[in-house]
Structure formats: C-alpha cells, structure tokens
Design an enzyme around this catalytic site. Structure first.
Site, short mmCIF file in Angstrom:
data_model
loop_
_atom_site.label_atom_id
_atom_site.label_comp_id
_atom_site.label_asym_id
_atom_site.label_seq_id
_atom_site.Cartn_x
_atom_site.Cartn_y
_atom_site.Cartn_z
N ASP A 677 0.83 -1.20 0.00
CA ASP A 677 0.00 0.00 0.00
C ASP A 677 0.87 1.26 0.00
OD1 ASP A 677 -2.72 1.15 0.21
OD2 ASP A 677 -1.97 1.91 2.11
N LYS A 681 1.51 4.29 -2.89
CA LYS A 681 1.36 5.72 -2.59
C LYS A 681 2.59 6.51 -3.03
CE LYS A 681 -1.78 5.04 1.34
NZ LYS A 681 -1.94 5.13 2.80
#
Length: 814
Positions: A677, A681
């Site tokens: 994750d 980003k």
C-alpha cells in the site's frame, strides 16, 4: 371579443370538459366569446389508425369505430341531462354511421386517398364540438357553428392553405350578425371551394382560433392547454424548466417551430398581423399566470427566452470542388427537394462554397439522397461533386431570444458548455437577426445538452453533479452521510446541487434518475437489482447525464480497470482506490490523457494521505515550474497507528486487529503490513512529480516474516502474527535500545525509491508522529534546506470520505 381554444387534453373526458365549461362560463360574463375545441384526446390518432387499417383490409378498424363511439357516448351520459340527450345522440349516431361507411369503402377499395383521410380525421372535432356545445347550452346562451362554413381553403388535402380574404369576410359577417354570448366551433377543419372537407394540419385547432381572432379583431387569443404556458425547455426532459411569463411573437414562433408543442407554429402569423396578444393558459390551473405573447419589448436580465429542439433529424451534405463559384448549385438543390415535398429545417454553407449542409426529417432522408444524386448525376460521374452524405438520428438544439443580438458571447457560452460535457456539435447555424442559434448534435445527447444549457442560462449558475457511487462500506457510508448533511449548504452557498444517482456494492445496485433519497438509502440498496459491473456501466451510458461523476470507494482491481470506459463517456472519476494510478505506467498515462481529451476530471487525492491535500499541493508545485528532487514520507496511517500502539503490554497481533476495527487498514490487512500500500502511494507521488516509474522499481523492505506473507486468508494471517510474535517483539526491543521509534518510511531520491521500516531518532520530524497521522516532506529546487511539509490524519473512514467529497466539490467548482 375573446377567442378561446381548448386542446385535446383539456377535453379528454367529461371531468376535464366540466373544467372547460366553468372557464367559459366565467369568461362569458366579461366578454362575448368564440370557443374553439379540439377532438377528445387520442381520438384523432384512433381515426387515422382506423383509416390505415381499413385501407390495409384489416377488420380491426371496426373495433376502433366502436371504441370512438363509446368514448363519446360516455361523455354525453355524464355531461348532458337525460332529457336533452336524444337529439345529440341521434347526431352522434349519424356521424358514426357516416364514418363507418367511409371506412367500409376504404376497406373494399383497399386504398385511402388524402381527401378521404381528411374527412375521416375531421370526425374528432365534429363529435367533440357538438357534445361540448350542447353541454354549454345548459349553462349559458351558446350556439354551435361548423368551422367548414367559415374557413375556406384550397384543395391540398392533409394541410390545406387558407383563402384569407374569403375566410375573413365570412367570419366577420357571421360574428357581426350573431347575437349569442358564446359561439362554439370545431378546430382543425375547413372546406374548399367545392365544399369538400379539408384540414389545417395536426395542431390546426390553434390555427383555427388564430384565424377567427384575426378576422374578428379580438382583444386576445387564449390557448388553453395542460401546462402553465411555454417553458424555458421541455419540462419532460428538463425537470428544472420554468414557465416563460412574457415573450415576443418572434420568439414564440421560433420556439414553436423548434418543438415547443404547446403552440402550433402557423398560429402566430394571423394574430401578429393584427397585433392581437396570445395567452397560453392551463385548464387545470386557470389562476396560473401562463405565458403572454405580444410585440411589446420583452427586455430582461436574461437574453435567452428558451431552449428548444427538434429530434429525428438527418443531415444531408453535398460537397465538391464543382460547386465552387458555380452559380445555381443551391437553386438546383433546394428545387429538387421542393419538387419532392421535402421540408428543409436547417441550412448551413461553408464560405468556400465547397459544401452545403441541410437538415431534414429522418423519414425523408433516403428519398432526398436519391433525388439529389439524380439531379447532380453528371457532376458526380465527373467526380466534381461527391454523392450526398446522409447522417441520421440527429437532433437540432436551439437557443432562442430576441435580445441575444445585444449580448456578446452567447454562442461562445453555448459551445463551451456543450463541449465541457462532451456533446459533439455536427453543424451550426445562426441567422443575421441573432434571434436563434441552432446546433446539430447526436440524438442520444439531447437530454444532456438541454439540461446542460438550461443549467448554464437559467438556473442561477447552479451546477448539478450526478454521482454514481460504487462501494458503500465504511468509507462509502460516511461519504453518503456527508453528502446528505451538506446538500442544502452546497446548493445555497456554492451553487452546487449534488444528486446521488446510483449506489452499488458487490451484491446489489440501485439507480434512480431523479436522485436517490438518502434518508433510507440502505434499505433501498438491499432491495435493488443484482450488481454487475457491466450493467452498471451500461446504465450510466444509457442515462447520459450532464456533469456525471463515477465515485470508486472500493479497493477492487476490476473496478479500477473500468475508469477508461467512464472517461471516454465524459464521466469524471473520483477514487480512493490506488490500483489504477499505481498500475503500469502506460495505463496511468492513458487515464490522464483520456481525462484531458474528453474533458472528464480524474481526481484521486485520497490515494495518498486520505483527506490531506498532498497530491493537490504536489500538482501546484509542478504546475508552477518547481521540480521535486526528494520525497520522505510516512504514508500509512494504519502502520503508524500500529507501531505507535505496539508495546510490551499490547501485542502486535492485537494492535493490528484493533486497526482493522477502527477502519484504518484495508479489508486485507496484509496489503498494509506488506508495504504494498505504501509502495503504491509513493509511486503515485513520484508519477505526479513527472517521473516515469513502475511498481517493481521500488525497493520494498518488507518486515513481515515469509510465513505471514504466504497466507491466503485473514484468519491464517492473524494466526501467523501470533506464531511470529517474537519477531515483532525483537523489532520493538531494538527500537527501545536505539531510543528510537519504529516508522514505516517511503523515500524517493533522484530516481530511486524504497519503502521499509526505519528506527527514527528523536531529532527527526517523524519521531513525534502520533496516532494515524501521515507526514510528507517535499525537497524541491525551491524547498532545498527546509522541505515543504504536510502533516495530519492519514487514515480513517471519515477523513477519507471527506477527501473524496472534496474532490467532488472541486469538480463542481470548475
């Protein structure tokens, strides 16, 4: 004298006719009246259908005759006292028998002439007017007069031309001698020199009333219908359409020509010559103001009076070098169309004379092409002119306003408004009077075009946003609650009207074109139809609403892969789903390009930092010419929460569980803990900085043991966390030994990127990062020694929802 005309819906049944009688009775106390009535609603269509069936030797025409007979007899029973019915019923029976005889003849011959069609069509008005006349006589001094004795025409059956001089003389003499308070006349019908029944065209009852008003020099002509006047747009298509209070003859003529069916276009000319005002009134709301049509100066703040359209249009284009400088090309084109009785609705020609483009009805397109190609066959054979090109299923949309000529930029606003909603304009025409600006568009875009233009010119600059939301879990629920709470504020203060048109989860989906009531949306979704991504896309495409936004509040790969389809439909995309922007760089680049090409916003602020303005700030840096050299960031609110709460007394397993309960982690917590994750980003930030990079280029120093990474479901994953508790405790001990805190840090430095655990010393700005907060430091050519720093809550349903909401509002403010 006043002339009143009542349309088909006003006399649809006995109940409606009673309203008409009340209006006439009230008006008769003020002035003498001529009252013109149409056929009962739907009867003319039944008559035409019966005549076609009879000519086709279909015996079903007899059932239609019975249906017409019963409809009128039912009205007589309710409107006329029993003692007064016999003579009227005898007249009705006589007319029905004559109608049956005519249609029997059509059946036997197997044909229907225009002359016979006119006689058959006339029975609608003849029957209704006789019934209403007798009903009126029960209340006031009224007489019946057959319009065929007053209005004389040529013998062009179907749409005859009026002999104005003879007609005016007959009408003037009759009303001069008549002493009754009210004269009741059938509309639509007339007769030729030989006494044959003719008709004035569909909608001709309005024309009948106008002819009588002109000939009698009436004080006003009142057209009574089922709406409160002429509207700024078709209210069936544009819900926000408003009645027009005052309008000029010329504006009304333009609007009626372009599909405003409340008024038959030829109606205006007779009263225009005599300067007789027209009122459009509502039979069912007689006290409503309606629309007042006159030649008075109608100047106001808005130069646009209305938006109208004609559908089922075809464009015929004739082009070729053989037309340049050749006199008579246009004459030949229009002459052949005239000879084939094809009406030209729209004309535009390039100044180079290389092409002429005309708009006609779809139904005439094939005949027009054959006739034009035949006329220019020599030039086509010599390749001087191309065979004419036909494009069907188009629509003409027109802005109408007498004062447009005094306002600059109207056409620019029209074109830019349509362009922003990806409505392609095929052709443009504007007269020198500047009273009408017309464009040809695809018929499938007409609803969007009309609503978009109406919003731009009539709705106080209020912008309607239509949301299609997929994903209604924790974040989605907060998002919907925020919309519901702020809806009134947005409309009153920001002039943004947010409507949720669709809601969907993995099981069910719900659509409502008028906007879903958000008071009980959960129950409605549970009762919705079975969810399907393809069906969802199809419904969005079918609705084709202006300012449409697809809102993705999922973490689903398949959903992320459909953004392209929405952008190509000019549907904006707002998403917190990071998969699309962290997929292959070519896909990310394509989505950005499609967003620009189709003028469809693509916003994903919540991909990084939930509601924090990280991406927006980065975009502004790059747009202003700054260059990002280095990024350091803690980008996972969930991991920050986990490591801030992990201690000797609160196990790693328990704190990860708690993060899930609080809504900080993804549904699959391994996505957060594996570093995937965070890698997504930082990749998105790198790409938004203008650098091409793929996911595999980011070094991921995963801190999870291999056993944890190899699990395939959440239960096994949490079991593996318990099993490897010593591994996590060792990390905690090492941090304590170094007097540091554990943070999962993402870094980018001049082309290289990595994510992984770091032991953060006390002097670092990352050290005191509490709870679920995120922090980002941008080192740029302008921010060299002291980086630009953004810090705040970076996880949680409410803040993520607010970030999505902010992106939606950002689109509304464009």
């Amino acid at each position: 004298m006043l002339v009143l005309k009542f349309g088909g819906t006003s006399v649809a049944n006995a109940q409606n006719i009673k309203l008409v009688l009340d209006i006439v009775q009230k008006k008769s106390k003020e002035d003498t009246l001529a009252v013109v009535v149409s056929a009962f609603s739907g009867v003319t269509d039944l008559l035409l259908d019966a005549s076609k069936k009879a000519a086709q030797k279909d015996k079903a025409y007899r059932d239609i005759i019975s249906q017409i007979d019963q409809k009128h007899k039912a009205a007589i029973e309710e409107l006329i006292p029993l003692s007064e019915q016999s003579d009227l019923i005898e007249n009705i029976n006589s007319n029905i028998n004559l109608l049956k005889t005519l249609l029997d003849g059509c059946f036997l011959l197997g044909e229907l002439s225009n002359r016979t069609a006119d006689i058959v069509a006339s029975f609608g008005e003849l029957l209704s007017s006789q019934i209403i006349a007798v009903a009126l006589k029960q209340k006031i001094n009224a007489v019946f007069k057959d319009s065929r004795e007053l209005i004389k025409t040529n013998s062009d059956f179907g749409k005859a031309n009026v002999d104005t001089e003879t007609t005016n003389h007959l009408i003037a003499n009759y009303f001069k001698e008549n002493k009754a308070q009210v004269v009741l006349l059938p509309g639509f019908i007339a007769s030729d020199e030989a006494g044959n029944t003719t008709t004035l065209g569909r909608g001709g009852s309005d024309y009948t009333a106008a002819i009588i008003a002109n000939a009698t020099h009436a004080t006003a002509l009142e057209i009574w219908t089922d709406v409160n006047g002429m509207f700024t747009a078709n209210p069936k298509i544009v819900k926000q359409a408003q009645p027009i209070e005052t309008i000029s003859y010329q504006e009304a003529m333009e609007l009626s020509h372009f599909g405003a069916k409340v008024l038959y276009p030829p109606t205006i000319q007779p009263v225009l010559d005599s300067n007789i005002p027209i009122w459009i009134k509502n039979t069912f709301e007689p006290d409503a103001f309606g629309t007042y049509i006159s030649n008075e100066n109608q100047a106001g703040n808005n130069p646009i009076k209305g938006i109208s359209h004609i559908d089922k249009i075809a464009l015929i284009t004739l082009e070729g070098s053989g037309m340049i400088g050749v006199a008579g090309s246009s004459k030949r084109l229009f002459e052949v169309l005239s000879n084939h009785s094809i009406n030209v609705i729209f004309i535009t020609q390039a100044s180079s004379e290389h092409s002429i483009c005309i708009g006609i009805l779809n139904q005439d397109a094939e005949n027009a092409k054959k006739a034009i190609d035949k006329t220019f066959e020599l030039e086509i054979a010599q390749s001087k002119i191309e065979p004419c090109i036909v494009e069907k299923d188009l629509c003409i949309v027109a802005l109408v306003g007498e004062n447009m000529k005094n306002h600059q930029g109207i056409s620019g606003k029209m074109f830019s408004t349509l362009g922003k909603n990806n409505v392609n304009i095929r052709a443009i025409a504007q007269g020198a009077s500047e009273r009408n600006i017309s464009v040809v568009i695809n018929e499938k875009d007409v609803k969007k075009a009309l609503n978009t233009l109406h919003e731009r010119f009539f709705e106080d600059n209020t912008k309607q946003l239509n949301l299609f939301v997929m994903g209604i879990g924790n974040v989605g629920e907060k998002f919907i609650d925020q919309i519901h709470q702020q809806k009134k504020f947005l409309k009153e203060n920001l002039k943004i009207n947010v409507r949720v048109i669709a809601l969907a989860n993995s099981r069910k989906m719900l659509f409502d074109e008028d906007g879903i009531n958000l008071n009980d949306w959960k129950a409605k979704v549970d009762n919705g139809e079975k969810a399907s991504v393809n069906d969802f896309i199809s419904k969005v495409k079918e609705l084709n609403l202006r300012n449409s936004i697809f809102v993705d509040i999922t973490a689903n790969y398949d959903v992320a892969m459909i953004y392209e389809q929405f952008l190509r439909m000019n549907v904006g995309v707002v998403t917190c789903n990071k998969i699309a922007c962290s997929s292959h760089y070519e896909n990310y680049k394509k989505l950005k390009e499609l967003s620009r090409k189709y003028n469809a916003p693509f916003l994903f602020e919540t991909n990084v930092g939930a509601g924090l303005p990280i991406i927006d700030t980065l975009k502004n840096l790059v747009a202003s010419g700054d260059k990002v050299n280095k990024i350091q960031a803690v980008l996972s609110g969930s991991l920050n929460f986990i490591f801030n709460n992990f201690s000797e007394t609160y196990s790693f397993h328990d704190v990860v569980k708690q993060a899930g309960v609080e809504g900080y982690t993804e549904p699959d917590p391994k996505i957060d803990l594996s570093g995937v994750d965070v890698a997504r980003k930082i990749l998105i930030l790198i790409r938004e900085s203008g650098v091409s990079m793929e996911m595999e280029d980011i070094e991921n120093n995963c801190f999870l043991p291999e056993e944890c990474m190899n699990t395939t479901n959440n239960d096994d994953f949490f079991k593996s966390l318990l099993k490897n508790e010593s591994h996590f405790n060792q990390l905690l001990a090492e941090a304590k030994e170094k007097d540091s805190r554990i943070k999962f840090v993402a870094q980018y430095d001049n082309g290289k990127a990595s994510v992984g655990l770091q032991f953060i010393p006390k002097e670092s700005p990352f050290y005191n990062l509490e709870g679920k907060d995120n922090i980002v430091q941008f080192f740029t050519e302008r921010y060299v020694d002291q980086p630009l720093l953004i810090k705040g809550a970076g996880a949680g349903a409410a803040v993520t929802a607010s970030g999505i909401f902010a992106d939606v509002i950002r689109i509304g403010n464009v």
